[in-house]
Design a protein around this motif. Sequence first.
Motif, PDB file in Angstrom:
ATOM      1  N   PRO A  39      -9.716   3.440   9.227  1.00 24.16           N
ATOM      2  CA  PRO A  39      -9.303   2.799   8.046  1.00 24.16           C
ATOM      3  C   PRO A  39      -7.832   2.185   8.375  1.00 24.16           C
ATOM      4  O   PRO A  39      -7.349   1.416   7.561  1.00 24.16           O
ATOM      5  CB  PRO A  39      -8.946   4.360   7.456  1.00 24.16           C
ATOM      6  CG  PRO A  39      -9.113   5.455   8.493  1.00 24.16           C
ATOM      7  CD  PRO A  39     -10.025   4.651   9.373  1.00 24.16           C
ATOM      8  N   ALA A  40      -7.357   2.651   9.689  1.00 21.74           N
ATOM      9  CA  ALA A  40      -6.014   1.818   9.864  1.00 21.74           C
ATOM     10  C   ALA A  40      -6.318   0.366  10.555  1.00 21.74           C
ATOM     11  O   ALA A  40      -5.183  -0.051  10.538  1.00 21.74           O
ATOM     12  CB  ALA A  40      -5.235   2.686  10.903  1.00 21.74           C
ATOM     13  N   ARG A  41      -7.502  -0.243  10.620  1.00 22.49           N
ATOM     14  CA  ARG A  41      -7.607  -1.323  11.461  1.00 22.49           C
ATOM     15  C   ARG A  41      -8.558  -2.013  10.456  1.00 22.49           C
ATOM     16  O   ARG A  41      -9.559  -2.658  10.688  1.00 22.49           O
ATOM     17  CB  ARG A  41      -8.317  -1.286  12.812  1.00 22.49           C
ATOM     18  CG  ARG A  41      -7.560  -0.141  13.652  1.00 22.49           C
ATOM     19  CD  ARG A  41      -7.954  -0.318  14.993  1.00 22.49           C
ATOM     20  NE  ARG A  41      -7.353  -1.551  15.731  1.00 22.49           N
ATOM     21  CZ  ARG A  41      -6.928  -1.697  16.930  1.00 22.49           C
ATOM     22  NH1 ARG A  41      -7.068  -0.695  17.839  1.00 22.49           N
ATOM     23  NH2 ARG A  41      -6.639  -3.019  17.414  1.00 22.49           N
ATOM     24  N   ARG A  42      -8.204  -2.375   9.061  1.00 19.60           N
ATOM     25  CA  ARG A  42      -8.770  -3.094   8.074  1.00 19.60           C
ATOM     26  C   ARG A  42      -9.282  -4.567   8.486  1.00 19.60           C
ATOM     27  O   ARG A  42     -10.273  -5.005   8.257  1.00 19.60           O
ATOM     28  CB  ARG A  42      -8.077  -2.964   6.969  1.00 19.60           C
ATOM     29  CG  ARG A  42      -8.245  -1.472   5.964  1.00 19.60           C
ATOM     30  CD  ARG A  42      -9.781  -0.994   5.810  1.00 19.60           C
ATOM     31  NE  ARG A  42     -10.315  -2.343   5.022  1.00 19.60           N
ATOM     32  CZ  ARG A  42     -11.538  -2.452   5.235  1.00 19.60           C
ATOM     33  NH1 ARG A  42     -12.265  -2.224   6.149  1.00 19.60           N
ATOM     34  NH2 ARG A  42     -12.232  -3.377   4.136  1.00 19.60           N
ATOM     35  N   GLY A  43      -8.116  -5.274   9.164  1.00 16.24           N
ATOM     36  CA  GLY A  43      -8.504  -6.528   9.759  1.00 16.24           C
ATOM     37  C   GLY A  43      -9.458  -6.773  10.636  1.00 16.24           C
ATOM     38  O   GLY A  43     -10.446  -7.486  10.401  1.00 16.24           O
ATOM     39  N   GLU A  44      -9.489  -6.001  11.595  1.00  6.73           N
ATOM     40  CA  GLU A  44     -10.653  -5.872  12.604  1.00  6.73           C
ATOM     41  C   GLU A  44     -12.057  -5.509  12.054  1.00  6.73           C
ATOM     42  O   GLU A  44     -12.993  -5.986  12.093  1.00  6.73           O
ATOM     43  CB  GLU A  44     -10.290  -5.014  13.843  1.00  6.73           C
ATOM     44  CG  GLU A  44      -9.137  -5.678  14.679  1.00  6.73           C
ATOM     45  CD  GLU A  44      -7.675  -4.928  14.064  1.00  6.73           C
ATOM     46  OE1 GLU A  44      -7.730  -4.617  13.114  1.00  6.73           O
ATOM     47  OE2 GLU A  44      -6.983  -4.516  15.049  1.00  6.73           O
TER      48      GLU A  44
END
Length: 255
Positions: A39-44
């Motif tokens: 959830p903390a790496r939405r861009g990737e």
Amino acid sequence: MLLPLVILFILKSSAFQFSLLVFLLALLGLDEFYRMALPARRGEGMAAAAAGACSIFTIFSGNPVFPLMALTVAVLAFCLVSLFRLKEIRQAAPDAALLLTGFLYVPLLLAHLVLIRMLPHGVSWLFLIMVIVMAGDSAAYYVGSTFGKNRLYPAVSPKKSIEGSVGGLAGSLVGALIAKYTFFPELSFADCVATALLLGVLGQLGDLFESLIKRSCGVKDSGTIVPGHGGILDRLDSILFAAPAAYYYAYFLLR
């Protein structure tokens, strides 16, 4: 409500048009996976979802090298993303592993539906998978609700019972026999038994595996895209595990 539309689409669509549906399911399913797992790496996560879903179209190249190449490029690219978009060194390896797991779990398994559609009697095989999985799910629910006493795997899915699991396999067998005598006469009785047990067992394991992912991520449903029924992965969990087995059974034994 969506089921009749899905059935109509499978009946009327070409193999390429059907792959567009699988592409959409893979895109939404991967996005759900990364929303749960990273959830903390939405861009990737969004980039990986798009890359994984697009890889499905390489099946139409007619060359087995291209799907393998697409998967390889995606793996290398997102290994490099993990390397150069480092946030916390202790979290780097788990994040990279989850990014790559998404590729293997959703588009790789789901792409087998497109391969099945391209086989002789491909449409019938798709419906057979649906019937076996849906009949198994329904039978497991009713048998488990009525007779379930012994928990199947309480750490992962507390409500599922051994009785429900056995009832689900019986339901899958009934579904396979219905398929044989309605729309898939090419199946022998032995094929019905084999596919019902194989796909029925794998379908139940797929359901348990998705429950494992959700519990590990601390969520109840994979998403909210299907009102009242959770997310795309909640609807596809059994099919993700059953589709590859159906394809290889059909490819090696019934061509």
